[in-house]
Design an enzyme around this catalytic site. Structure first.
Site, PDB file in Angstrom:
ATOM      1  N   ASP A 296      20.938 -46.186  32.380  1.00  0.00           N
ATOM      2  CA  ASP A 296      19.795 -45.414  32.890  1.00  0.00           C
ATOM      3  C   ASP A 296      19.672 -45.559  34.403  1.00  0.00           C
ATOM      4  O   ASP A 296      18.569 -45.672  34.936  1.00  0.00           O
ATOM      5  CB  ASP A 296      18.506 -45.852  32.185  1.00  0.00           C
ATOM      6  N   LEU A 297      20.808 -45.545  35.092  1.00  0.00           N
ATOM      7  CA  LEU A 297      20.784 -45.683  36.544  1.00  0.00           C
ATOM      8  C   LEU A 297      20.282 -44.390  37.175  1.00  0.00           C
ATOM      9  O   LEU A 297      20.807 -43.312  36.921  1.00  0.00           O
ATOM     10  CB  LEU A 297      22.178 -46.010  37.086  1.00  0.00           C
TER      11      LEU A 297
END
Length: 174
Positions: A45-46
């Site tokens: 979930d960067l």
């Protein structure tokens, strides 16, 4: 952290950050993600919203809610799990397969967020439209703040890249 999340930091300083400061932000994130990869973690979930900025304007990767420890550099998510489509590569939205390579793809999108000073990727498109475009080989445009070399680095993240160490080594980010 003192300066809050990276996304708000970029938006609040729009037009006031120099290109070298934007590149430094990307370097900080790249180093953090290289550390995660070396230790067998996949973030999944960067995005700018999931990074924090210190008082000295150093950027730290945060929000590890979707992070997974992996031994073979791959994690296949169970059916029905949610993921950030606009930051994800084709293998994620077609097969739910996450790896450090899918994190590198997200890093390229984060670089795009940084060099657009906080714009939403594919801002006027639905998730379904993004899946269709990415599947056809379309990619995000070059931000006006990004030099051709910076865009080349960004763009390389949306192709075959082994790891963050390769991004750092091949493009002299550090």
């Amino acid at each position: 952290m003192e300066n809050g999340c990276l996304l708000n930091y970029l938006r609040q300083r729009q037009g006031r950050l120099q290109k070298d400061a934007l590149l430094s932000i990307c370097e900080d994130v790249c180093e953090g993600m290289a550390y995660l990869e070396e230790n067998h973690f996949i973030h999944r979930d960067l995005a700018a919203r999931n990074c924090l900025v210190t008082e000295k304007n150093m950027v730290k990767v945060s929000d590890f809610g979707m992070t997974r420890y992996v031994l073979d550099d791959e994690y296949t998510s169970s059916t029905g799990s949610k993921f950030p489509v606009k930051w994800s590569p084709p293998e994620v939205f077609h097969f739910s397969k996450f790896s450090s390579k899918s994190d590198v793809w997200s890093f390229g999108v984060l670089m795009w967020e940084v060099f657009t000073e906080g714009r939403m990727p594919f801002e006027n498109k639905s998730n379904a439209e993004v899946v269709d475009e990415i599947s056809r080989g379309e990619r995000l445009y070059r931000p006006s703040q990004a030099s051709r070399l910076v865009y080349q680095i960004m763009y390389s993240c949306w192709h075959e890249v082994c790891c963050y160490a390769e991004v750092l080594r091949n493009h002299n980010l550090c």
